[in-house]
Design a protein around this motif. Structure first.
Motif, PDB file in Angstrom:
ATOM      1  N   SER A 198       1.580  14.073   6.772  1.00 58.01           N
ATOM      2  CA  SER A 198       2.111  12.711   6.733  1.00 58.01           C
ATOM      3  C   SER A 198       3.629  12.740   6.869  1.00 58.01           C
ATOM      4  CB  SER A 198       1.730  12.027   5.416  1.00 58.01           C
ATOM      5  OG  SER A 198       2.334  10.744   5.329  1.00 58.01           O
ATOM      6  N   THR A 199       4.150  11.824   7.680  1.00 57.74           N
ATOM      7  CA  THR A 199       5.598  11.709   7.861  1.00 57.74           C
ATOM      8  C   THR A 199       6.131  10.425   7.233  1.00 57.74           C
ATOM      9  OG1 THR A 199       5.256  10.680  10.031  1.00 57.74           O
ATOM     10  CG2 THR A 199       5.566  13.068   9.979  1.00 57.74           C
ATOM     11  N   THR A 200       5.337   9.800   6.373  1.00 60.28           N
ATOM     12  CA  THR A 200       5.766   8.580   5.703  1.00 60.28           C
ATOM     13  C   THR A 200       5.891   8.814   4.203  1.00 60.28           C
ATOM     14  OG1 THR A 200       3.483   7.809   5.438  1.00 60.28           O
ATOM     15  CG2 THR A 200       4.632   7.144   7.440  1.00 60.28           C
ATOM     16  N   ASP A 201       6.798   8.087   3.576  1.00 62.00           N
ATOM     17  CA  ASP A 201       6.924   8.143   2.118  1.00 62.00           C
ATOM     18  C   ASP A 201       5.719   7.445   1.495  1.00 62.00           C
ATOM     19  OD1 ASP A 201       9.354   9.350   2.517  1.00 62.00           O
ATOM     20  OD2 ASP A 201      10.525   7.515   2.175  1.00 62.00           O
ATOM     21  N   GLN A 202       5.195   8.008   0.417  1.00 60.52           N
ATOM     22  CA  GLN A 202       4.041   7.431  -0.272  1.00 60.52           C
ATOM     23  C   GLN A 202       4.425   7.199  -1.729  1.00 60.52           C
ATOM     24  OE1 GLN A 202       0.239   9.358   0.668  1.00 60.52           O
ATOM     25  NE2 GLN A 202       1.266  10.528   2.286  1.00 60.52           N
ATOM     26  N   SER A 203       4.274   5.964  -2.172  1.00 61.46           N
ATOM     27  CA  SER A 203       4.710   5.623  -3.525  1.00 61.46           C
ATOM     28  C   SER A 203       3.605   4.922  -4.286  1.00 61.46           C
ATOM     29  CB  SER A 203       5.948   4.719  -3.471  1.00 61.46           C
ATOM     30  OG  SER A 203       5.665   3.540  -2.731  1.00 61.46           O
ATOM     31  N   ALA A 204       3.712   4.968  -5.591  1.00 67.36           N
ATOM     32  CA  ALA A 204       2.780   4.269  -6.476  1.00 67.36           C
ATOM     33  C   ALA A 204       3.367   2.908  -6.823  1.00 67.36           C
ATOM     34  CB  ALA A 204       2.536   5.087  -7.731  1.00 67.36           C
ATOM     35  N   THR A 205       2.513   1.910  -6.918  1.00 63.47           N
ATOM     36  CA  THR A 205       2.965   0.571  -7.310  1.00 63.47           C
ATOM     37  C   THR A 205       2.576   0.236  -8.750  1.00 63.47           C
ATOM     38  OG1 THR A 205       0.952  -0.381  -6.358  1.00 63.47           O
ATOM     39  CG2 THR A 205       2.895  -0.299  -4.955  1.00 63.47           C
ATOM     40  N   VAL A 206       1.652   1.033  -9.317  1.00 65.48           N
ATOM     41  CA  VAL A 206       1.232   0.854 -10.706  1.00 65.48           C
ATOM     42  C   VAL A 206       1.183   2.233 -11.361  1.00 65.48           C
ATOM     43  CG1 VAL A 206      -0.548  -0.015 -12.266  1.00 65.48           C
ATOM     44  CG2 VAL A 206      -0.150  -1.161 -10.073  1.00 65.48           C
ATOM     45  N   VAL A 207       1.733   2.368 -12.552  1.00 66.23           N
ATOM     46  CA  VAL A 207       1.729   3.657 -13.227  1.00 66.23           C
ATOM     47  C   VAL A 207       0.321   4.037 -13.663  1.00 66.23           C
ATOM     48  CG1 VAL A 207       4.114   3.412 -14.017  1.00 66.23           C
ATOM     49  CG2 VAL A 207       2.240   2.622 -15.473  1.00 66.23           C
ATOM     50  N   ASP A 208       0.109   5.342 -13.827  1.00 70.60           N
ATOM     51  CA  ASP A 208      -1.160   5.889 -14.319  1.00 70.60           C
ATOM     52  C   ASP A 208      -2.366   5.355 -13.532  1.00 70.60           C
ATOM     53  OD1 ASP A 208       0.196   7.320 -16.329  1.00 70.60           O
ATOM     54  OD2 ASP A 208       0.201   5.555 -17.638  1.00 70.60           O
ATOM     55  N   THR A 209      -2.189   5.260 -12.225  1.00 69.01           N
ATOM     56  CA  THR A 209      -3.242   4.771 -11.333  1.00 69.01           C
ATOM     57  C   THR A 209      -3.390   5.744 -10.167  1.00 69.01           C
ATOM     58  OG1 THR A 209      -2.747   2.470 -11.906  1.00 69.01           O
ATOM     59  CG2 THR A 209      -3.977   2.856  -9.864  1.00 69.01           C
ATOM     60  N   GLY A 210      -4.627   6.070  -9.817  1.00 67.67           N
ATOM     61  CA  GLY A 210      -4.853   7.018  -8.748  1.00 67.67           C
ATOM     62  C   GLY A 210      -4.663   6.410  -7.362  1.00 67.67           C
ATOM     63  N   TYR A 211      -3.982   7.172  -6.502  1.00 67.04           N
ATOM     64  CA  TYR A 211      -3.783   6.774  -5.108  1.00 67.04           C
ATOM     65  C   TYR A 211      -4.200   7.927  -4.203  1.00 67.04           C
ATOM     66  CZ  TYR A 211      -1.005   2.883  -6.911  1.00 67.04           C
ATOM     67  OH  TYR A 211      -0.588   1.757  -7.582  1.00 67.04           O
ATOM     68  N   PRO A 212      -5.002   7.650  -3.177  1.00 72.61           N
ATOM     69  CA  PRO A 212      -5.379   8.724  -2.258  1.00 72.61           C
ATOM     70  C   PRO A 212      -4.202   9.102  -1.362  1.00 72.61           C
ATOM     71  CG  PRO A 212      -6.290   6.636  -1.507  1.00 72.61           C
ATOM     72  CD  PRO A 212      -5.650   6.370  -2.847  1.00 72.61           C
ATOM     73  N   VAL A 213      -4.054  10.386  -1.119  1.00 75.87           N
ATOM     74  CA  VAL A 213      -2.962  10.874  -0.281  1.00 75.87           C
ATOM     75  C   VAL A 213      -3.296  10.610   1.188  1.00 75.87           C
ATOM     76  CG1 VAL A 213      -1.600  12.888   0.392  1.00 75.87           C
ATOM     77  CG2 VAL A 213      -2.419  12.649  -1.970  1.00 75.87           C
ATOM     78  N   GLU A 214      -2.326  10.125   1.940  1.00 76.86           N
ATOM     79  CA  GLU A 214      -2.520   9.814   3.355  1.00 76.86           C
ATOM     80  C   GLU A 214      -2.085  10.993   4.224  1.00 76.86           C
ATOM     81  OE1 GLU A 214      -0.694   6.117   4.392  1.00 76.86           O
ATOM     82  OE2 GLU A 214      -1.368   5.112   2.558  1.00 76.86           O
ATOM     83  N   PHE A 215      -2.868  11.221   5.295  1.00 77.57           N
ATOM     84  CA  PHE A 215      -2.556  12.257   6.286  1.00 77.57           C
ATOM     85  C   PHE A 215      -2.757  11.632   7.666  1.00 77.57           C
ATOM     86  CE2 PHE A 215      -4.373  14.410   2.564  1.00 77.57           C
ATOM     87  CZ  PHE A 215      -3.382  15.329   2.255  1.00 77.57           C
ATOM     88  N   GLU A 216      -1.734  10.957   8.170  1.00 76.13           N
ATOM     89  CA  GLU A 216      -1.922  10.174   9.393  1.00 76.13           C
ATOM     90  C   GLU A 216      -1.666  10.946  10.688  1.00 76.13           C
ATOM     91  OE1 GLU A 216       2.455   9.718   8.479  1.00 76.13           O
ATOM     92  OE2 GLU A 216       0.602   9.751   7.312  1.00 76.13           O
ATOM     93  N   ASN A 217      -1.251  12.196  10.575  1.00 76.66           N
ATOM     94  CA  ASN A 217      -0.979  12.998  11.770  1.00 76.66           C
ATOM     95  C   ASN A 217      -1.895  14.221  11.821  1.00 76.66           C
ATOM     96  OD1 ASN A 217       1.578  11.682  12.944  1.00 76.66           O
ATOM     97  ND2 ASN A 217       2.118  11.973  10.794  1.00 76.66           N
TER      98      ASN A 217
END
Length: 207
Positions: free
Chosen positions: A65-84
């Motif tokens: 991934s060439t993009t920044d990935q951020s959380a919008t809510v603490v202690d919440t799971g976010y899947p990691v993106e791999f767009e390339n």
């Protein structure tokens, strides 16, 4: 394709005559002899302990991934993106957000994941990462790491897991501090670009 092994084609045997003919039998034997010689040579090359492995074609992938990935809510799971996709043979990225690492063949696969974190708060913070298989979190498939304050620090994750054709893996992350993100850096002399996330997938064995 480099290192391609000699492929053996089905032999074209001559049509048999009505009665026994010595020339036909000799021709038929020669065709079969040539076929089996090529087949044995190919197998010997493939099974060689010196260089046979280079002829094996196995599922594999490399995504980033060439993009920044951020959380919008603490202690919440976010899947990691791999767009390339850098390499994708039997392994691909799916899902609306390019998070699902999907395989097309049954087997045990090794995943090598690197997340590049950036933390803009002076306090230390913990980042939790875990494995999700086909929509379900893997039991005891997580890890926790402390990120120093005001630091860019990589998180490494190496594991092997069994998958059947069509199943996928997602890597999840969570943080207690929104000042922590997965950070991508553009190319700047003297270094190339730095992805926010990268994963290498390789086939280990059949199930």
């Amino acid at each position: 394709m480099p290192n391609e092994i000699d492929k053996v084609a089905t032999p074209a045997l001559p049509l048999a005559p009505e009665g026994y003919e010595r020339p036909y039998m000799d021709q038929n034997s020669n065709v079969l002899r040539l076929f089996f010689n090529r087949l044995v040579n190919s197998l010997n090359t493939l099974l060689s302990t010196e260089d046979g492995g280079k002829f094996l074609y196995m599922p594999r992938g490399l995504f980033y991934s060439t993009t920044d990935q951020s959380a919008t809510v603490v202690d919440t799971g976010y899947p990691v993106e791999f767009e390339n996709t850098y390499i994708g043979n039997g392994v691909s990225i799916a899902g609306a957000d390019n998070t699902q690492i999907t395989v097309t063949a049954d087997g045990v696969y090794n995943f090598q994941v690197t997340l590049q974190t950036a933390h803009t708060n002076s306090s230390d913070v913990k980042i939790t990462t875990w494995i999700n298989k086909n929509g379900t979190d893997v039991a005891y498939g997580g890890q926790e790491q402390t990120i120093k304050g005001n630091a860019n620090q990589p998180v490494f994750w190496n594991f092997s897991i069994d998958l059947t054709a069509g199943q996928y893996i997602e890597m999840y992350w969570a943080t207690a501090d929104l000042a922590l993100s997965l950070d991508s850096t553009a190319p700047t002399s003297p270094h190339p670009g730095i992805p926010s996330a990268i994963v290498a997938v390789s086939f280990v064995s059949n199930l």
